[in-house]
Design a protein around this motif. Structure first.
Motif, mmCIF file in Angstrom:
data_model
loop_
_atom_site.group_PDB
_atom_site.id
_atom_site.type_symbol
_atom_site.label_atom_id
_atom_site.label_comp_id
_atom_site.label_asym_id
_atom_site.label_seq_id
_atom_site.Cartn_x
_atom_site.Cartn_y
_atom_site.Cartn_z
ATOM 1 N N PHE A 135 -7.013 -38.458 42.585
ATOM 2 C CA PHE A 135 -6.086 -38.235 41.241
ATOM 3 C C PHE A 135 -7.396 -38.459 39.955
ATOM 4 N N GLU A 136 -7.160 -37.680 38.795
ATOM 5 C CA GLU A 136 -7.670 -37.707 37.690
ATOM 6 C C GLU A 136 -6.657 -37.917 36.506
ATOM 7 N N VAL A 137 -7.054 -38.804 35.414
ATOM 8 C CA VAL A 137 -6.442 -39.098 34.502
ATOM 9 C C VAL A 137 -6.703 -38.521 33.032
ATOM 10 N N SER A 138 -6.017 -37.368 32.205
ATOM 11 C CA SER A 138 -6.388 -37.023 31.340
ATOM 12 C C SER A 138 -5.795 -37.801 30.017
ATOM 13 N N THR A 139 -6.615 -38.343 29.007
ATOM 14 C CA THR A 139 -6.147 -39.042 27.983
ATOM 15 C C THR A 139 -6.669 -38.465 26.814
ATOM 16 N N ASN A 140 -6.111 -38.971 25.476
ATOM 17 C CA ASN A 140 -6.676 -38.579 24.384
ATOM 18 C C ASN A 140 -8.233 -38.739 24.111
ATOM 19 N N LYS A 141 -8.714 -39.552 25.043
ATOM 20 C CA LYS A 141 -10.455 -39.898 24.809
ATOM 21 C C LYS A 141 -11.322 -38.988 26.016
ATOM 22 N N GLY A 142 -10.372 -38.131 26.592
ATOM 23 C CA GLY A 142 -11.248 -37.500 27.865
ATOM 24 C C GLY A 142 -10.579 -37.734 29.266
ATOM 25 N N ILE A 143 -11.312 -36.956 30.048
ATOM 26 C CA ILE A 143 -10.724 -36.947 31.542
ATOM 27 C C ILE A 143 -11.534 -38.119 32.245
#
Length: 289
Positions: free
Chosen positions: A102-110
């Motif tokens: 998995f990868e997590v996309s956030t307000n600070k990037g991936i």
């Protein structure tokens, strides 16, 4: 007359080289010349989507991460719909139980914990969409493409999520075994609250807050512009496009779209390798759809 066009990117606007063809770009510029606004609605993060648009000389508003983050033409944030942090942690637990990368996309990037798995899964996607390529070539293409994208590799995703300044916008899970592995995990995740689960390829599942859907985001942008759904056109190829294909009065599925996705669109255009987006745009203009 159409006043707003929202197009998916992967499998839709982008060709086999992950680029926007000259014919597609030309059709977009013709629509803009006539006063029609063009925007993309993608599962990609802003930094993943921007390079292909810049290469084609296209500046536009962007619905990213399936609708979790919406930006105006200048790159200013207009709308955010994130996943609650305790729910995000539960999602990661389920994905790990099913042995899904998995990868997590956030307000600070991936963010990712495993660089090798990222390359493997992207190569699998390339090999599936372009079966004429050898897997070795697909690996080389994946490595070259991913090197251009901003991603941060970390050791502990859960520690990242706990940080106060981090918003979780999308979690994407990949498996080269496809639905055989992803479907049971998806069923498990659906038991959690306030989530929307879709996919943009056979080898992934994309998890967002229930309000982070392309259809909701397109409707939000249209309302802000004073544009009715009868004046909106959407174009897509996969299940994460269904909500916007259903909402818009004029909707096109790509020739390469999943059969079930085509059922939700009013029209079908050519494939992404045959400039299907450009064809759909010029048809909408010509026939005043």
């Amino acid at each position: 007359m159409i006043k707003l066009i929202a197009s998916d990117m992967d499998g839709t606007l982008l060709d086999s080289k992950m680029s926007i063809s000259k014919d597609n770009a030309s059709a977009i510029r013709e629509a803009e010349r006539l006063g029609v606004e063009f925007m993309v609605a993608t599962g990609r993060a802003y930094t993943e989507a921007k390079p292909a648009l810049e290469e084609a000389g296209i500046e536009c508003a962007m619905i990213t991460l399936n609708g979790a983050k919406v930006f105006d033409k200048e790159g200013n944030s207009l709308f955010t719909a994130g996943i609650e942090k305790t729910i995000a942690t539960e999602i990661l637990d389920i994905l790990e139980t099913h042995n899904i990368y998995f990868e997590v996309s956030t307000n600070k990037g991936i963010y990712s914990e495993k660089q090798e798995k990222r390359i493997e899964n992207f190569a699998s996607h390339i090999a599936t969409t372009m079966p004429h390529l050898t897997y070795k070539v697909a690996i080389a293409m994946a490595s070259a493409h991913l090197a251009l994208l901003d991603i941060t590799y970390i050791e502990d995703m859960r520690a990242l999520i706990k940080q106060e300044d981090i918003e979780v916008l999308k979690i994407i899970g990949f498996s080269m075994d496809g639905p055989k592995v992803l479907a049971p995990a998806s069923t498990h995740i659906r038991q959690l609250a306030d989530l929307a689960i879709t996919s943009s390829a056979q080898n992934n599942i994309e998890i967002n807050h229930k309000n982070a859907q392309k259809g909701i985001a397109v409707a939000h942008v249209a309302k802000n512009r004073g544009i009715s759904k009868e004046e909106v056109m959407t174009i897509g190829d996969n299940f994460n496009d269904v909500s916007m294909l259903q909402w818009a009065e004029v909707s096109f599925a790509m020739g390469n779209a999943e059969l079930e996705v085509k059922d939700h669109a009013k029209y079908v255009t050519s494939t992404n390798l045959e400039n299907g987006v450009g064809e759909a745009i010029l048809r909408a203009i010509r026939e005043d759809l």
